[in-house]
Scaffold this active site. Sequence first.
Site, PDB file in Angstrom:
ATOM      1  CG  ASP A  11      -6.578  -3.483  -3.708  1.00 19.12           C
ATOM      2  OD1 ASP A  11      -5.616  -4.033  -3.148  1.00 19.12           O
ATOM      3  OD2 ASP A  11      -7.087  -2.421  -3.309  1.00 19.12           O
ATOM      4  NE  ARG A  50       8.136  14.751 -12.487  1.00 21.31           N
ATOM      5  CZ  ARG A  50       8.566  15.088 -13.715  1.00 21.31           C
ATOM      6  NH1 ARG A  50       8.496  14.232 -14.707  1.00 21.31           N
ATOM      7  NH2 ARG A  50       9.076  16.279 -13.940  1.00 21.31           N
ATOM      8  CE  LYS A  57      -3.102   0.041   4.085  1.00 24.98           C
ATOM      9  NZ  LYS A  57      -4.240  -0.076   3.181  1.00 24.98           N
ATOM     10  CE1 TYR A 101      -8.463   1.414   2.738  1.00 25.40           C
ATOM     11  CE2 TYR A 101      -8.192   2.762   0.787  1.00 25.40           C
ATOM     12  CZ  TYR A 101      -7.983   2.549   2.132  1.00 25.40           C
ATOM     13  OH  TYR A 101      -7.286   3.476   2.851  1.00 25.40           O
TER      14      TYR A 101
HETATM   15  C1  PLP Z   1      -4.887   0.768   2.244  1.00 23.90           C
HETATM   16  C2  PLP Z   1      -5.516   0.203   1.046  1.00 23.90           C
HETATM   17  C3  PLP Z   1      -5.517   0.894  -0.163  1.00 23.90           C
HETATM   18  C4  PLP Z   1      -4.942   2.293  -0.304  1.00 23.90           C
HETATM   19  O1  PLP Z   1      -3.571   2.323  -0.100  1.00 23.90           O
HETATM   20  P1  PLP Z   1      -2.772   3.595   0.496  1.00 23.90           P
HETATM   21  O2  PLP Z   1      -1.374   3.117   0.494  1.00 23.90           O
HETATM   22  O3  PLP Z   1      -3.337   3.869   1.844  1.00 23.90           O
HETATM   23  O4  PLP Z   1      -3.026   4.725  -0.447  1.00 23.90           O
HETATM   24  C5  PLP Z   1      -6.089   0.289  -1.267  1.00 23.90           C
HETATM   25  N1  PLP Z   1      -6.646  -0.938  -1.180  1.00 23.90           N
HETATM   26  C6  PLP Z   1      -6.672  -1.620  -0.036  1.00 23.90           C
HETATM   27  C7  PLP Z   1      -7.300  -2.973  -0.004  1.00 23.90           C
HETATM   28  C8  PLP Z   1      -6.116  -1.087   1.120  1.00 23.90           C
HETATM   29  O5  PLP Z   1      -6.168  -1.773   2.270  1.00 23.90           O
END
Ligand code: PLP
Length: 396
Positions: free
Chosen positions: A170, A46, A195, A98
């Site tokens: 983000d 961890r 992504k 998001y």
């Molecule tokens: C998908 C996404 C998230 C969340 O990520 P996960 O890996 O699904 O938890 C946060 N911000 C944006 C812009 C996203 O597209």
Amino acid sequence: MKFATKAIHAGIEPDPGTGAVMTPIFQTSTYAQDSPGVHKGFEYARTQNPTRSALEKNLAALENGLDAVCFSSGLAAQDAVMKLLKSGDEVLAVNDLYGGSYRQMVRVYAQWGLKSRFVDMYTASNVESEIGPDTKLIWIETPTNPMLNIVDIAAVCAIARSKGVLVCVDNTFASPYLQNPLDLGADIVLHSATKYIGGHSDVVHGCLIVKDADLAARLHFIQNATGAVPGPQDCFLVLRGIKTLHLRVQRACENAAVIAQYLAQHPKVEKVYWPGFESHPNHHVARKQMRMFGGMVSFDLKDNSLENANHVLSNTHLFTLAESLGGVESLIGHPASMTHASIPREERLKVGLTDSLIRLSVGIEDADDLIADLEQALDGVGKGVEVEDAPVVQAY
Ligand SMILES: *Cc1c(COP(=O)(O)O)cnc(C)c1O
């Protein structure tokens, strides 16, 4: 080192034990100690795992940071940032973010007294008057999801710095290949590596990248203390994805540019959202802070009934109707019922997220084939063809 070289080499050394060129998947939960407390820097998985450490070094290099911390998902990474704050503090977030990020702020952290407010940041100077005595964190997403608005990262960071407020960006939609917020003054960069970074729609993963050693130590502490760590196999998949990040994102951007232009001249399309258009309100900012304009395109139909949107959403063959984005394959989505269903309708409409808005994650296929696919789906719009109602999809 420049970006492509870093993507392939930063943090990656042949395995000292075997010479393995690819980072091994260290599928172990614990490590042998020579005597109590005497070990090779790894005690329990961890806390540290060599596959994860290699990925963290690589991600830090891609974002021009000092250190990175990896998590089991993008939202787990956000959760660690929220845990830097305490009850009574306020997060000032961009008003088109998001859905899952919004949900975490208003449905999980609000009940512990952590406030969040969602404001228009597209004119950066707006942010100054919104910062209050309790504001401890500014949360930027740019380009935003799904309206593809652009926030001027450098301008908002300058305001935040003058008030001693932390900024987290983000950067999921842009990817580190297109935009590096730490260089523009941000304190923390977040990615859902699910992504573009992973890029193959085969892993869920998140990360934070910082440039300050103290902040890095606090985030590593939270990661270890609360435990949302990724497994080594997932870290390996993300490392593998990164090796082609620059090639994939470049092709996706090129395809998205062609598709945005195709849609803009289509007689059945009312409006196309893509930061590469000179008419986009913050095109000049996108030009300044991004290398290209991204692989995401949203659009609304002229006759913007839900029925017409459903026709397009149900009739593409190469664009798969699915959640998520940033993979090699093209996806089509309906934000109102899918990614953004957890945001109340009135909030959605305020930012232009209509019930009929369609979002494309443009992949790296041949642009001609993608356009032919959209063409045949758009062709049936308004012809009264019977289509099944789009299923109501659970909000992720
Ligand atoms: C998908 C996404 C998230 C969340 O990520 P996960 O890996 O699904 O938890 C946060 N911000 C944006 C812009 C996203 O597209």
